[in-house]
Motif scaffolding. Structure first.
Motif, PDB file in Angstrom:
ATOM      1  N   ILE A 122      38.113  48.128  33.189  1.00  0.00           N
ATOM      2  CA  ILE A 122      38.403  46.796  33.728  1.00  0.00           C
ATOM      3  C   ILE A 122      39.683  46.266  33.096  1.00  0.00           C
TER       4      ILE A 122
ATOM      5  N   PRO B 261      28.983  45.065  36.882  1.00  0.00           N
ATOM      6  CA  PRO B 261      29.725  46.230  36.387  1.00  0.00           C
ATOM      7  C   PRO B 261      28.790  47.150  35.607  1.00  0.00           C
TER       8      PRO B 261
ATOM      9  N   HIS C 206      30.712  49.494  39.738  1.00  0.00           N
ATOM     10  CA  HIS C 206      29.642  48.489  39.695  1.00  0.00           C
ATOM     11  C   HIS C 206      28.436  48.934  40.506  1.00  0.00           C
TER      12      HIS C 206
ATOM     13  N   MET D 232      35.254  37.356  35.836  1.00  0.00           N
ATOM     14  CA  MET D 232      35.340  38.335  36.914  1.00  0.00           C
ATOM     15  C   MET D 232      34.130  38.221  37.828  1.00  0.00           C
TER      16      MET D 232
ATOM     17  N   THR E  13      32.894  43.873  40.339  1.00  0.00           N
ATOM     18  CA  THR E  13      34.215  44.305  39.886  1.00  0.00           C
ATOM     19  C   THR E  13      34.162  45.738  39.368  1.00  0.00           C
ATOM     20  N   GLY E  14      35.178  46.521  39.727  1.00  0.00           N
ATOM     21  CA  GLY E  14      35.324  47.869  39.186  1.00  0.00           C
ATOM     22  C   GLY E  14      34.163  48.777  39.538  1.00  0.00           C
TER      23      GLY E  14
END
Length: 214
Positions: free
Chosen positions: A10, A206, A50, A43, A47-48
């Motif tokens: 991240i 995440p 996840h 965030m 996000t990312g």
């Protein structure tokens, strides 16, 4: 034994779903001012790398914090789908080719190689996606979860999130998106761990995803 990290880091400049704000990592405390370092993270929950839960789409759906920890660890299998290109669908024949191991696995990870496009605009363009028939198999065989090295289990153009809705309306499986390095795992059964951040009513979170390979 070898541990393979399947997780994107991240950062403030990372790839995010179109229309989502990028994460912020602000220095809340510094060595110079406070004698220690602490970071304020801001965030979105998806996000990312996840995990999605049924609560992502359904008000009465299960949230990640309601699952036992056992849900996030189990036998995994990688399905190599690199032969499928932009806009193509991953068919049931990919599962059938390794059916014995697929039936044994608790997590199926689809390896498209699309993570090589991470950080570029191409990452959002017509990545390969599974068919509804494959989703039906995952549901019927009571998998704990399904993972992919693309930004969504549905095409970027599908605002209805058809595959998400099918899986979450018919099971309590979790969906792990934006995996990386899946191609390093190999073709055998391995131990998969994807541990989500635990917060109240988590619709997604995440994860730090790893493969433990013998």
């Amino acid at each position: 034994m070898k541990n393979i990290d399947l997780t994107h880091c991240i950062t403030e400049n990372m790839t995010v779903y179109p229309g989502t704000e990028k994460p912020k990592l602000e220095a809340a405390s510094t060595y110079e001012r406070d004698g220690f370092k602490e970071t304020l993270l801001t965030m979105f929950s998806h996000t990312g790398t996840h995990m999605d839960a049924p609560a992502h789409l359904f008000e009465q759906g299960a949230s990640l914090d309601s699952y036992p920890a056992d849900q996030f660890v189990g036998k995994g299998l990688v399905i190599d789908c690199r032969q499928y290109k932009e806009g193509q669908r991953i068919p049931m024949s990919c599962i059938n080719a390794v059916r014995e191991n697929a039936d044994l696995a608790e997590f199926i990870l689809f390896y498209t190689g699309w993570d090589s496009k991470w950080g570029t605009e191409e990452y959002f363009r017509n990545y390969p996606c599974i068919t509804e028939e494959v989703a039906d198999y995952l549901i019927a065989s009571k998998k704990k979860g399904v993972g992919l090295d693309v930004i969504s289990i549905d095409p970027i153009s599908d605002a209805n999130l058809t595959i998400h809705r099918k899986i979450f309306s018919e099971s309590n499986m979790v969906i792990i998106e934006n995996l990386t390095r899946v191609g390093e795992i190999g073709n055998d059964i391995f131990t998969f761990c994807a541990l989500p951040m635990k917060f109240k009513n988590a619709d997604g979170a995440p994860v730090r995803a790893i493969a433990i390979v013998k």
